[in-house]
Scaffold this active site. Structure first.
Site, PDB file in Angstrom:
ATOM      1  N   LYS A  94      34.857 202.980   2.034  1.00  0.00           N
ATOM      2  CA  LYS A  94      34.285 202.178   0.954  1.00  0.00           C
ATOM      3  C   LYS A  94      33.971 203.103  -0.215  1.00  0.00           C
ATOM      4  O   LYS A  94      32.985 203.828  -0.200  1.00  0.00           O
ATOM      5  CB  LYS A  94      33.003 201.457   1.372  1.00  0.00           C
ATOM      6  CG  LYS A  94      32.662 200.382   0.342  1.00  0.00           C
ATOM      7  CD  LYS A  94      31.184 200.085   0.200  1.00  0.00           C
ATOM      8  CE  LYS A  94      30.455 201.022  -0.713  1.00  0.00           C
ATOM      9  NZ  LYS A  94      30.870 201.012  -2.122  1.00  0.00           N
TER      10      LYS A  94
ATOM     11  N   GLU B  81      25.691 213.457   3.487  1.00  0.00           N
ATOM     12  CA  GLU B  81      25.602 214.461   2.409  1.00  0.00           C
ATOM     13  C   GLU B  81      24.788 213.802   1.314  1.00  0.00           C
ATOM     14  O   GLU B  81      25.296 212.963   0.577  1.00  0.00           O
ATOM     15  CB  GLU B  81      26.994 214.814   1.866  1.00  0.00           C
ATOM     16  CG  GLU B  81      27.940 215.409   2.870  1.00  0.00           C
ATOM     17  CD  GLU B  81      27.591 216.828   3.264  1.00  0.00           C
ATOM     18  OE1 GLU B  81      26.637 217.408   2.690  1.00  0.00           O
ATOM     19  OE2 GLU B  81      28.257 217.342   4.165  1.00  0.00           O
TER      20      GLU B  81
ATOM     21  N   CYS C 267      25.718 216.872  -6.646  1.00  0.00           N
ATOM     22  CA  CYS C 267      24.524 217.136  -5.836  1.00  0.00           C
ATOM     23  C   CYS C 267      24.305 218.627  -5.621  1.00  0.00           C
ATOM     24  O   CYS C 267      23.274 219.021  -5.097  1.00  0.00           O
ATOM     25  CB  CYS C 267      24.585 216.375  -4.523  1.00  0.00           C
ATOM     26  SG  CYS C 267      26.166 216.542  -3.733  1.00  0.00           S
TER      27      CYS C 267
ATOM     28  N   GLU D  68      16.016 215.201  -8.594  1.00  0.00           N
ATOM     29  CA  GLU D  68      17.326 215.540  -9.132  1.00  0.00           C
ATOM     30  C   GLU D  68      17.552 214.776 -10.441  1.00  0.00           C
ATOM     31  O   GLU D  68      17.536 213.541 -10.441  1.00  0.00           O
ATOM     32  CB  GLU D  68      18.359 215.091  -8.089  1.00  0.00           C
ATOM     33  CG  GLU D  68      19.542 215.949  -7.950  1.00  0.00           C
ATOM     34  CD  GLU D  68      20.476 215.444  -6.855  1.00  0.00           C
ATOM     35  OE1 GLU D  68      20.241 214.369  -6.277  1.00  0.00           O
ATOM     36  OE2 GLU D  68      21.456 216.139  -6.600  1.00  0.00           O
TER      37      GLU D  68
HETATM   38  P1  ADP Z   1      24.609 207.060  -6.440  1.00  0.00           P
HETATM   39  O1  ADP Z   1      23.197 206.966  -6.865  1.00  0.00           O
HETATM   40  O2  ADP Z   1      25.192 208.401  -6.476  1.00  0.00           O
HETATM   41  O3  ADP Z   1      25.496 205.982  -6.999  1.00  0.00           O
HETATM   42  P2  ADP Z   1      24.487 205.584  -4.003  1.00  0.00           P
HETATM   43  O4  ADP Z   1      23.887 206.089  -2.745  1.00  0.00           O
HETATM   44  O5  ADP Z   1      23.873 204.422  -4.658  1.00  0.00           O
HETATM   45  O6  ADP Z   1      24.554 206.857  -4.898  1.00  0.00           O
HETATM   46  O7  ADP Z   1      26.016 205.249  -3.784  1.00  0.00           O
HETATM   47  C1  ADP Z   1      26.864 205.974  -2.951  1.00  0.00           C
HETATM   48  C2  ADP Z   1      27.748 204.995  -2.202  1.00  0.00           C
HETATM   49  O8  ADP Z   1      26.914 204.188  -1.391  1.00  0.00           O
HETATM   50  C3  ADP Z   1      28.522 204.031  -3.099  1.00  0.00           C
HETATM   51  O9  ADP Z   1      29.789 203.788  -2.538  1.00  0.00           O
HETATM   52  C4  ADP Z   1      27.659 202.804  -3.067  1.00  0.00           C
HETATM   53  O10 ADP Z   1      28.368 201.615  -3.340  1.00  0.00           O
HETATM   54  C5  ADP Z   1      27.212 202.823  -1.611  1.00  0.00           C
HETATM   55  N1  ADP Z   1      26.032 202.005  -1.321  1.00  0.00           N
HETATM   56  C6  ADP Z   1      24.990 201.716  -2.118  1.00  0.00           C
HETATM   57  N2  ADP Z   1      24.101 200.923  -1.469  1.00  0.00           N
HETATM   58  C7  ADP Z   1      24.597 200.719  -0.227  1.00  0.00           C
HETATM   59  C8  ADP Z   1      24.168 200.009   0.934  1.00  0.00           C
HETATM   60  N3  ADP Z   1      23.016 199.327   0.954  1.00  0.00           N
HETATM   61  N4  ADP Z   1      24.950 200.037   2.034  1.00  0.00           N
HETATM   62  C9  ADP Z   1      26.101 200.717   2.041  1.00  0.00           C
HETATM   63  N5  ADP Z   1      26.557 201.411   0.988  1.00  0.00           N
HETATM   64  C10 ADP Z   1      25.834 201.415  -0.130  1.00  0.00           C
END
Ligand code: ADP
Length: 510
Positions: free
Chosen positions: A206, A281, A315, A412
């Site tokens: 994903k 990570e 990161c 961060e």
């Molecule tokens: P960033 O702040 O770097 O965008 P996120 O952790 O929000 O980091 O996003 C990293 C990945 O996690 C993306 O692919 C995002 O769509 C996914 N993501 C965000 N929320 C969820 C969730 N509740 N469950 C699974 N994946 C998620």
């Protein structure tokens, strides 16, 4: 008045040039057959079952690049089924057969370097030079793990009884759910998918909804390389729905994630119910320590690279530059001068070294952190505001006299802001560096060999750069301690997270 007219027309002409280039770039990507907008399930390109789409935008211009399938739990369930079915054939191939397919994928990624880099610059904003670097870096994981596929050795243990033989087998864990972020649209995928496929696992990826186009193009090349239908599936859209489906499934045996600490914790908790293996990570808060005895040119060059790569959106970016008081003034003025030379613009323009931030929310976060610091006594040495290019461009910024009560120290910033924090002694530097829940990357600049050993060992971090700001490579382990995560990616250690150890006892051998 005249000055402001010429400034705005310069902005307009830059935007115009960017968008003309963007059109040509999209044409090139389309002509190569790499503009994919549907998900990949069981080797077929599919729309969302309810026909929904989401827009992918160019952060430098706001232009809509494509509408991609907005998928959810149903598509994810089918992707898992397909990965699970394929696991039984893919894992039975010889390591050499899997290795050959991966090697071919690597070669195709490299031969489509330019299209992939253009896609990354368009959907993520990073300068072309960095995007081309990411294709090399991303493809290197596929090449490296194509080689490692052949080195998954077991063990034979000297038995405790004469008529027994004790063996250790390493076997692929099964279906892997890989959730990836937008800041490295290719490399965060290949760093997970490479070892997973090499071990014999199958994967449901994903990608981030901000940057799905690079992921889909890479998946297209995997199919072309002969990675079988169903071994690599891609779904994107409703992140929580997709995440929940992956976590709830008993067929998914492992979740691997790169992204925010908050989402990582959710995935870790969500995986508990089915006791999945989890690799995370997560966020960092990298200290970059410049000692009085540092070579100042090396320190400026290294901290500049560690801070401003991808406009500060990695990161492992130096988040806190700790500078010893004897060198503070000298370092600060040389550093400010170096930051001044960074060129902000559309990543498609050759002169650009700093692209936009990913979106408006990212700029607002940076503004909040800078506002917090100045309200508590820090001083802006350079930048400190949105860039005149508009959109989500922010001026490369240096903030002096930052202290540990400020957000710039404790969290961060994920943007082009370099906080300088003065310190007196080595002990104080180590204390400040470790005074955080994060523990991903740390950097130090010193000419003293004994100190470089001492401090490297004292830093509670998974990666340490000594006199060097860019340290990531496919051959070395990448990962954090404390709340920066679990597991390691890249290197020979990167295989372990995708393997189970099985003990076989053969008895009564007479
Ligand atoms: P960033 O702040 O770097 O965008 P996120 O952790 O929000 O980091 O996003 C990293 C990945 O996690 C993306 O692919 C995002 O769509 C996914 N993501 C965000 N929320 C969820 C969730 N509740 N469950 C699974 N994946 C998620």
């Amino acid at each position: 008045m005249a000055a402001s007219v010429s400034a705005s027309s310069r902005v307009a002409s830059r935007r115009h040039m960017g968008s003309v280039d963007a059109g040509a770039a999209m044409e090139k990507i389309r002509a190569a057959g790499l503009l994919r907008t549907r998900g990949l399930i069981g080797g077929k390109w599919v729309d969302a079952y309810d026909g929904k789409t989401i827009e992918v935008q160019n952060p430098a211009t706001g232009e809509v690049l494509a509408n991609v399938a907005c998928m959810g739990n149903r598509e994810t369930a089918d992707a898992i089924t397909s990965a699970n079915t394929t696991f039984y054939t893919w894992s039975k191939l010889t390591a050499s057969e899997r290795s050959k397919a991966l090697r071919k994928w690597h070669d195709l990624l490299m031969s489509h370097k330019e299209e992939l880099a253009l896609l990354m610059t368009l959907e993520q904003g990073k300068p072309m030079k960095e995007a081309l670097g990411e294709v090399n870096y991303g493809a290197s994981f596929i090449e490296f793990f194509a080689e490692e596929a052949k080195r998954v050795y077991g063990d034979i243990i000297p038995p405790t009884l004469a008529d027994r033989r004790l063996l250790v087998l390493k076997q692929p864990i099964g279906v892997v759910g890989a959730i990836t972020p937008w800041n490295f649209p290719l490399a965060m995928i290949t760093r997970k998918v490479g070892p997973a496929l090499a071990c014999g696992c199958t994967v449901v990826v994903k990608p981030s909804e901000f940057t799905p186009l690079t992921a889909l193009a890479a998946a297209d090349l995997a199919l072309q390389a002969g990675i079988p239908a169903g071994a690599l599936n891609v779904v994107m859209g409703n992140a929580p729905e997709i995440g929940d489906e992956l976590m709830q499934s008993t067929q998914v045996r492992k979740i691997t994630f790169t992204g925010s600490t908050a989402v990582g914790k959710k995935l870790m908790a969500g995986s508990a119910n089915t006791v999945k293996k989890v690799s995370l990570e997560l966020g960092g808060n990298a200290p970059c320590i410049v000692f009085d005895d540092a070579d100042i040119d090396v320190a400026v060059k290294g901290s500049l690279a560690a801070k401003f790569r991808n406009s500060g959106q990695t990161c492992v970016c130096a988040n806190r530059i700790l500078v010893q008081e004897g060198i503070y003034e000298k370092f600060a003025s040389a550093f400010v001068k170096a930051v001044q030379s960074l060129q902000v613009g559309n990543g498609l323009e050759e002169s650009t070294s700093q692209g936009p931030l990913i979106n408006e929310a990212a700029v607002q976060k940076v503004e909040k952190f800078v506002g917090d610091a100045t309200s508590k006594g820090a001083n802006i040495m350079l930048g400190g505001k949105r860039h005149s290019l508009g959109m989500s461009f922010y001026e490369p910024t240096v903030v002096g006299n930052v202290s540990n009560d400020m957000l710039l120290f404790s969290e961060e910033v994920f943007g082009p802001v370099a906080p300088l924090i003065p310190f007196k002694t080595e002990e104080e530097a180590i204390h400040l560096a470790n005074d955080t829940n994060a523990g991903l990357a740390a950097y130090m600049f010193t000419k003293n060999i004994a100190r470089s050993w001492r401090v490297s060992e004292a830093l509670e971090y998974g990666l340490v750069g000594v006199n060097e700001g860019l340290i990531s490579t496919e051959v070395a382990p990448f990962g954090g301690v404390k709340q920066s995560g679990l597991g390691r990616e890249g290197s020979k250690y990167g295989m372990d997270d995708y393997l189970e150890i099985k003990y076989v006892c053969m008895g009564n051998l007479g």
